[in-house]
Design an enzyme around this catalytic site. Structure first.
Site, PDB file in Angstrom:
ATOM      1  N   CYS A 183     -38.741   4.427 -24.840  1.00 11.26           N
ATOM      2  CA  CYS A 183     -37.425   4.947 -25.236  1.00 11.26           C
ATOM      3  C   CYS A 183     -37.428   6.469 -25.279  1.00 11.26           C
ATOM      4  CB  CYS A 183     -37.030   4.407 -26.612  1.00 11.26           C
ATOM      5  SG  CYS A 183     -37.043   2.615 -26.706  1.00 11.26           S
TER       6      CYS A 183
HETATM    7  C1  BEZ Z   1     -40.840   1.348 -26.000  1.00  4.96           C
HETATM    8  O1  BEZ Z   1     -39.717   1.824 -26.032  1.00  4.96           O
HETATM    9  O2  BEZ Z   1     -41.795   2.032 -25.709  1.00  4.96           O
HETATM   10  C2  BEZ Z   1     -41.071  -0.093 -26.306  1.00  4.96           C
HETATM   11  C3  BEZ Z   1     -40.294  -0.713 -27.256  1.00  4.96           C
HETATM   12  C4  BEZ Z   1     -40.541  -2.032 -27.538  1.00  4.96           C
HETATM   13  C5  BEZ Z   1     -41.555  -2.721 -26.843  1.00  4.96           C
HETATM   14  C6  BEZ Z   1     -42.290  -2.080 -25.879  1.00  4.96           C
HETATM   15  C7  BEZ Z   1     -42.041  -0.742 -25.606  1.00  4.96           C
END
Ligand code: BEZ
Length: 211
Positions: free
Chosen positions: A45
């Site tokens: 994200c």
């Molecule tokens: C991320 O945004 O890095 C993420 C969020 C939930 C699960 C895996 C990755």
């Protein structure tokens, strides 16, 4: 609620990192890109929100306002922003909706319980100036989105909204386009002054009309 192409994008009022907004008023006459991410302070994200900020010039050129959402609160978003800015070497330049009560997530069906009970998946809604949903995409948490592809799709959506053409596989802005099936080749030759190339009676190419 399952939202489908052509549906009106549900309206809402929410706190964001840029103040309280009414979604439809905030959109105004612009196109919109509402996209959810699973959670603040997560690695993928952080890259996605940074990428969106880095591409602001490209979204602006197309008249598209971007807005992100996750089921985190305002304080969490505000605490996360310096990380996004540092990691991506960019100033945040679009709002993130605080949705700790899951109102927007539920309105847009962004929580897919078989993937996660608690977090939003990576949904994308491209919304036209008429407030109708023009495109939906759903990615799992583990896969970051391709923002170059989102810009490419927006180019196609904006082109095909205004001209009687469709875009072929892997089309990029400037490539030849396809005459829509409802227009005969005879009529297409009159309508598209740059020429029509008939590969099959149902597959007719014409140079991109707005170039
Ligand atoms: C991320 O945004 O890095 C993420 C969020 C939930 C699960 C895996 C990755």
């Amino acid at each position: 609620m399952t939202l489908r192409l052509g549906d009106i994008a549900p309206d809402f009022t929410a706190e964001t990192t840029e103040g309280r907004i009414n979604f439809h008023e905030w959109l105004g006459d612009s196109w919109g890109m509402l996209f959810s991410h699973p959670a603040d302070f997560t690695p993928v994200c952080t890259t996605e929100l940074g990428k969106t900020a880095l591409l602001k010039g490209e979204f602006d050129k197309r008249g598209v306002k971007a807005i992100a959402v996750s089921v985190d609160g305002l304080e969490s978003h505000l605490n996360w922003i310096p990380d996004i800015e540092e990691v991506n070497n960019v100033k945040m330049n679009f709002p993130i909706i605080a949705d700790d009560e899951k109102k927007v997530a539920e309105l847009y069906d962004m929580i897919h319980p078989n993937a996660s009970e608690k977090a939003t998946v990576r949904s994308v809604f491209i919304i036209g100036p008429d407030k109708k949903i023009k495109l939906t995409l759903t990615y799992p948490a583990s896969t970051g989105r391709n923002f170059t592809e989102l810009l490419r799709v927006i180019d196609s959506l904006q082109l095909t909204a205004n001209h009687a053409v469709a875009t072929p596989a892997d089309w990029q802005d400037g490539d030849d386009t396809i005459v829509v099936p409802s227009i005969s080749t005879e009529d297409a030759k009159v309508k598209f002054s740059k020429g029509v190339k008939e590969v099959k009676p149902y597959l007719r190419y014409t140079p991109q009309p707005n170039k």
